[in-house]
Enzyme design. Sequence first.
Site, PDB file in Angstrom:
ATOM      1  NE  ARG A 192     -14.936 -29.528 -56.135  1.00 18.74           N
ATOM      2  CZ  ARG A 192     -14.359 -28.993 -56.887  1.00 18.74           C
ATOM      3  NH1 ARG A 192     -14.716 -27.962 -57.694  1.00 18.74           N
ATOM      4  NH2 ARG A 192     -13.234 -29.491 -57.642  1.00 18.74           N
ATOM      5  CE  LYS A 229     -13.788 -32.874 -59.751  1.00 19.47           C
ATOM      6  NZ  LYS A 229     -13.811 -31.893 -61.038  1.00 19.47           N
ATOM      7  CD  GLU A 270     -19.654 -27.355 -65.664  1.00 21.04           C
ATOM      8  OE1 GLU A 270     -18.485 -27.470 -65.577  1.00 21.04           O
ATOM      9  OE2 GLU A 270     -20.273 -27.990 -64.753  1.00 21.04           O
TER      10      GLU A 270
HETATM   11  C1  LIG Z   1     -13.843 -30.659 -61.656  1.00 21.14           C
HETATM   12  C2  LIG Z   1     -14.752 -29.962 -62.551  1.00 21.14           C
HETATM   13  C3  LIG Z   1     -14.179 -28.877 -62.875  1.00 21.14           C
HETATM   14  C4  LIG Z   1     -13.154 -27.895 -62.129  1.00 21.14           C
HETATM   15  O1  LIG Z   1     -13.102 -27.782 -61.032  1.00 21.14           O
HETATM   16  P1  LIG Z   1     -11.875 -27.388 -60.493  1.00 21.14           P
HETATM   17  O2  LIG Z   1     -12.067 -27.459 -58.724  1.00 21.14           O
HETATM   18  O3  LIG Z   1     -11.390 -25.844 -60.830  1.00 21.14           O
HETATM   19  O4  LIG Z   1     -10.657 -28.309 -60.839  1.00 21.14           O
HETATM   20  C5  LIG Z   1     -15.343 -28.038 -63.713  1.00 21.14           C
HETATM   21  N1  LIG Z   1     -16.498 -28.847 -64.096  1.00 21.14           N
HETATM   22  C6  LIG Z   1     -16.520 -29.942 -63.971  1.00 21.14           C
HETATM   23  C7  LIG Z   1     -17.763 -30.537 -64.492  1.00 21.14           C
HETATM   24  C8  LIG Z   1     -15.613 -30.536 -63.030  1.00 21.14           C
HETATM   25  O5  LIG Z   1     -16.002 -31.903 -62.694  1.00 21.14           O
END
Ligand SMILES: *Cc1c(COP(=O)(O)O)cnc(C)c1O
Length: 341
Positions: free
Chosen positions: A82, A184, A220
């Site tokens: 990622r 991210k 989300e």
């Molecule tokens: C990091 C993150 C998540 C959760 O991802 P994980 O890999 O499960 O920790 C969900 N939404 C956003 C916007 C994120 O930055």
Amino acid sequence: MEKKNIDWANLGFGYMKTDKRYVSDFKDGKWDEGRLTEDDQIVMSECAGVLQYAQTVFEGLKAYTTEDGHIVVFRPDLNAERLEQSAARLEMPVFPKERFLDAIEKVVAANEAYVPPYGSGATLYLRPFMFGINPVIGVKPADEYQFRVFGTPVGPYFKGGAKPLTIKVSDFDRAAPCGTGNIKAGLNYAMSLHAIVTAHKEGYDENMYLDPKTRTKVEETGGANFLFVTKDNKVVTPKSDSILPSITRRSLVYVAKEYLGLEAEEREITLEEVKDMAECGLCGTAAVISPVGKIVDHGKEICLPSGMEKMGPTTQKLYDTLTGIQMGRIKAPEGWIRVIK
Ligand SMILES: *Cc1c(COP(=O)(O)O)cnc(C)c1O
């Protein structure tokens, strides 16, 4: 290994400086060999790309002690992949996956004294990140970058049990169509700060963002993916190009199918159909699943049948199974647990 004298059970989710961190510099088109250092400070130009144009991406994962006393990390290969995708989207160099895994291993091993004991509920949270470090004033990608990983011990997410959250349907957008919602990047968080401070002032725990184009579909929250359980006990999670592909959510969908024998599906979920759901939770590394009890859409309350006291029964099973896999109480799928020690 003597552990640090830390009150593990009462740790919050905050930063604590640990002994060693990993640093690698990208210069003249290549990464150097990398090193562990005690220096937690970064000195850079006032004009560094990260400071001017927010060229930075990050990851988050945990190291913890399993029931049989090993120190492990959960699916770090997916964090490595990622981070590659995030870096590519912001025109940053890729930090190779094998080196990412090696850096994680080095930081955990060097800070073993900060890895909380089994049963404490605490973990060593790991933060890999990368940023443009040379001066950039005309808008373009930086030429030089730094990749770092530090660890900080964090407490159990829920002290005294998981209390269902109340969340608000936000009037703000988190990500643009064809934007950066699926990577991210720190920039996705900077613009969510006003929305979350506003929600907190109004008494809500979190924001539910809708799809920015039609504002009819569930996306989300600021930092966690949604998971719903339908009244016929099917697990459904929103499908969208502008949400971050949560590793926790992907793991829970697998657990639902392969361990619990449930139907699980990633599909578009409209706000309209949320009132017909039986359970709702937020998925992310920090809490695994935070139960949602109530969603408020401009004064209209959607109360999940699972209520405001505890997690819904299927959410609880998903939570128990995934945390059981992580802690070594339940056999993990091949490759999910990387043993460091
Ligand atoms: C990091 C993150 C998540 C959760 O991802 P994980 O890999 O499960 O920790 C969900 N939404 C956003 C916007 C994120 O930055």
